[in-house]
Design a protein around this motif. Structure first.
Motif, PDB file in Angstrom:
ATOM      1  N   THR A  13      -3.103  89.355  46.549  1.00 43.72           N
ATOM      2  CA  THR A  13      -4.482  88.933  45.950  1.00 43.72           C
ATOM      3  C   THR A  13      -4.281  87.453  45.724  1.00 43.72           C
ATOM      4  N   SER A  14      -2.897  86.888  45.196  1.00 42.76           N
ATOM      5  CA  SER A  14      -2.824  85.677  44.634  1.00 42.76           C
ATOM      6  C   SER A  14      -2.666  84.886  45.860  1.00 42.76           C
ATOM      7  N   SER A  15      -2.135  85.110  46.955  1.00 42.04           N
ATOM      8  CA  SER A  15      -2.066  84.453  48.129  1.00 42.04           C
ATOM      9  C   SER A  15      -3.307  84.316  48.908  1.00 42.04           C
ATOM     10  N   ILE A  16      -4.060  85.163  48.770  1.00 40.78           N
ATOM     11  CA  ILE A  16      -5.375  85.322  49.559  1.00 40.78           C
ATOM     12  C   ILE A  16      -6.266  84.447  48.678  1.00 40.78           C
ATOM     13  N   GLU A  17      -6.246  84.225  47.317  1.00 37.47           N
ATOM     14  CA  GLU A  17      -7.152  83.659  46.600  1.00 37.47           C
ATOM     15  C   GLU A  17      -6.508  81.866  46.692  1.00 37.47           C
ATOM     16  N   LYS A  18      -5.530  81.783  46.861  1.00 42.45           N
ATOM     17  CA  LYS A  18      -5.107  80.309  47.146  1.00 42.45           C
ATOM     18  C   LYS A  18      -5.687  79.718  48.706  1.00 42.45           C
ATOM     19  N   ARG A  19      -5.449  80.814  49.690  1.00 38.25           N
ATOM     20  CA  ARG A  19      -5.917  80.560  50.851  1.00 38.25           C
ATOM     21  C   ARG A  19      -7.428  80.299  50.772  1.00 38.25           C
ATOM     22  N   ILE A  20      -8.122  80.997  50.278  1.00 42.16           N
ATOM     23  CA  ILE A  20      -9.638  80.765  50.046  1.00 42.16           C
ATOM     24  C   ILE A  20     -10.013  79.488  49.627  1.00 42.16           C
ATOM     25  N   ALA A  21      -9.266  79.262  48.453  1.00 45.28           N
ATOM     26  CA  ALA A  21      -9.340  77.822  47.783  1.00 45.28           C
ATOM     27  C   ALA A  21      -9.029  76.569  48.694  1.00 45.28           C
ATOM     28  N   ARG A  22      -7.956  76.783  49.512  1.00 46.99           N
ATOM     29  CA  ARG A  22      -7.761  75.478  50.589  1.00 46.99           C
ATOM     30  C   ARG A  22      -8.786  75.658  51.673  1.00 46.99           C
ATOM     31  N   LEU A  23      -9.247  76.975  52.069  1.00 51.50           N
ATOM     32  CA  LEU A  23     -10.397  76.776  53.089  1.00 51.50           C
ATOM     33  C   LEU A  23     -11.678  76.136  52.472  1.00 51.50           C
ATOM     34  N   LYS A  24     -12.045  76.335  51.379  1.00 49.41           N
ATOM     35  CA  LYS A  24     -13.198  75.628  50.587  1.00 49.41           C
ATOM     36  C   LYS A  24     -12.878  74.273  50.584  1.00 49.41           C
ATOM     37  N   THR A  25     -11.824  73.701  50.409  1.00 48.24           N
ATOM     38  CA  THR A  25     -11.482  72.241  50.501  1.00 48.24           C
ATOM     39  C   THR A  25     -11.645  71.505  51.814  1.00 48.24           C
ATOM     40  N   ILE A  26     -10.952  72.610  52.737  1.00 54.23           N
ATOM     41  CA  ILE A  26     -11.267  72.063  54.338  1.00 54.23           C
ATOM     42  C   ILE A  26     -12.361  71.810  54.603  1.00 54.23           C
ATOM     43  N   LEU A  27     -13.330  72.983  54.264  1.00 56.23           N
ATOM     44  CA  LEU A  27     -14.561  73.371  54.966  1.00 56.23           C
ATOM     45  C   LEU A  27     -15.695  72.599  53.828  1.00 56.23           C
ATOM     46  N   ARG A  28     -15.347  71.782  52.826  1.00 49.38           N
ATOM     47  CA  ARG A  28     -16.294  71.323  51.911  1.00 49.38           C
ATOM     48  C   ARG A  28     -17.121  72.336  51.480  1.00 49.38           C
ATOM     49  N   ALA A  29     -16.882  73.575  50.845  1.00 43.63           N
ATOM     50  CA  ALA A  29     -17.668  74.464  50.334  1.00 43.63           C
ATOM     51  C   ALA A  29     -17.329  74.757  49.095  1.00 43.63           C
ATOM     52  N   GLU A  30     -17.168  73.493  48.044  1.00 40.88           N
ATOM     53  CA  GLU A  30     -16.823  73.529  46.773  1.00 40.88           C
ATOM     54  C   GLU A  30     -17.765  74.478  45.950  1.00 40.88           C
ATOM     55  N   SER A  31     -17.274  75.641  45.688  1.00 38.57           N
ATOM     56  CA  SER A  31     -18.478  76.426  45.130  1.00 38.57           C
ATOM     57  C   SER A  31     -17.576  77.776  44.556  1.00 38.57           C
ATOM     58  N   LYS A  32     -17.991  78.331  43.218  1.00 38.63           N
ATOM     59  CA  LYS A  32     -17.296  79.483  42.838  1.00 38.63           C
ATOM     60  C   LYS A  32     -17.535  80.642  43.513  1.00 38.63           C
ATOM     61  N   ASN A  33     -18.808  80.559  44.241  1.00 36.30           N
ATOM     62  CA  ASN A  33     -19.095  81.609  45.225  1.00 36.30           C
ATOM     63  C   ASN A  33     -18.669  81.605  46.498  1.00 36.30           C
ATOM     64  N   ILE A  34     -18.261  82.750  47.158  1.00 33.46           N
ATOM     65  CA  ILE A  34     -17.894  83.030  48.451  1.00 33.46           C
ATOM     66  C   ILE A  34     -18.739  82.557  49.542  1.00 33.46           C
ATOM     67  N   GLY A  35     -20.233  82.885  48.938  1.00 27.95           N
ATOM     68  CA  GLY A  35     -21.198  82.613  50.082  1.00 27.95           C
ATOM     69  C   GLY A  35     -21.255  81.359  50.986  1.00 27.95           C
ATOM     70  N   PRO A  36     -21.426  80.046  50.294  1.00 27.81           N
ATOM     71  CA  PRO A  36     -21.227  78.969  51.094  1.00 27.81           C
ATOM     72  C   PRO A  36     -19.816  78.622  51.943  1.00 27.81           C
ATOM     73  N   LEU A  37     -18.889  79.291  51.835  1.00 34.04           N
ATOM     74  CA  LEU A  37     -17.644  79.176  52.607  1.00 34.04           C
ATOM     75  C   LEU A  37     -18.022  80.211  53.898  1.00 34.04           C
ATOM     76  N   VAL A  38     -18.583  81.444  53.533  1.00 34.79           N
ATOM     77  CA  VAL A  38     -18.850  82.257  54.804  1.00 34.79           C
ATOM     78  C   VAL A  38     -19.881  81.771  55.414  1.00 34.79           C
ATOM     79  N   ALA A  39     -21.021  80.938  55.078  1.00 35.35           N
ATOM     80  CA  ALA A  39     -22.155  80.547  55.714  1.00 35.35           C
ATOM     81  C   ALA A  39     -21.426  79.410  56.640  1.00 35.35           C
ATOM     82  N   ILE A  40     -20.709  78.621  56.008  1.00 35.67           N
ATOM     83  CA  ILE A  40     -20.175  77.322  56.837  1.00 35.67           C
ATOM     84  C   ILE A  40     -19.267  78.026  57.961  1.00 35.67           C
TER      85      ILE A  40
END
Length: 223
Positions: A189-216
């Motif tokens: 789960t820690s690796s997955i959390e880090k991967r999600i944080a990295r994806l948020k940075t790449i896709l510019r979905a800087e939000s505590k929620n997952i919703g914006p990342l999934v939408a993009i």
């Protein structure tokens, strides 16, 4: 110069701007539609008549109304049009300035130009059409850095798998269990959390929620 151009734009003011830009160019025919479905119909008919369009200029966003439609965005229109006419040149004319989306359009849908809607639209559209006719790509100066940005190249198959599972509403713990079952690396789960944080940075979905990342991710066809 291109002889036959199709414009898909549902906002009258911007439609007028495109008309004015094309009016001074040596273009034999230009057609204008307000719906992506109508644009695809015209493209299909032009191919049947053996008089295909040379260039498609389209917005990305189309406001829904009472009419039932199949293609809801310029992105869907481009994909459908390129499937039946791969040689079609495409210019996106949009207010959307998100680098990840612009990069995706150039890299994955292989568009030829991107004009950012703004005050200098008419001369810029003319410039874009001329450059593309002469075999070059065009992108508005404000977005010129995008073509040198290879951030989407950093997204691998595990990232895509993760985004797909997130889009289905699965929790990080559920995804961890799936990764462990099928042998995917980085299943904790820690690796997955880090991967999600990295994806948020790449896709510019800087939000505590997952919703914006999934939408993009869905918009970019990554999930």
């Amino acid at each position: 110069m291109f002889k036959k151009i199709l414009v898909a734009e549902d906002f009258d003011a911007y439609n007028v701007a495109v008309r004015d830009a094309l009016s001074t160019l040596d273009i034999s025919e230009s057609a204008h539609v307000s719906y992506c479905d109508d644009a695809l119909i015209k493209i299909k008919k032009s191919l049947q008549d053996e008089e295909p369009f040379d260039l498609l200029i389209t917005d990305l966003s189309f406001k829904p109304d009472h009419r039932e439609i199949v293609l809801t965005s310029g992105q869907e229109l481009i994909a459908a049009a390129m499937e039946i006419q791969p040689s079609l040149k495409v210019i996106v004319y949009s207010i959307e300035d998100r680098p990840s989306l612009v990069q995706y359009l150039f890299d994955e849908l292989e568009i030829d130009g991107y004009v950012l809607k703004g005050r200098e639209n008419i001369p810029e559209i003319r410039k874009a059409v001329a450059k593309i006719y002469n075999g070059s790509r065009y992108i508005s100066p404000e977005l010129s850095h995008v073509l040198n940005n290879k951030s989407l190249d950093e997204i691998d198959e595990t990232d895509r798998k993760l985004l797909g599972l997130l889009s289905k509403g699965l929790t990080q713990m559920q995804i961890s269990d799936i990764f462990k079952t099928d042998g995917t690396k980085g299943a904790s789960t820690s690796s997955i959390e880090k991967r999600i944080a990295r994806l948020k940075t790449i896709l510019r979905a800087e939000s505590k929620n997952i919703g914006p990342l999934v939408a993009i991710a869905k918009e970019l066809g990554l999930a």
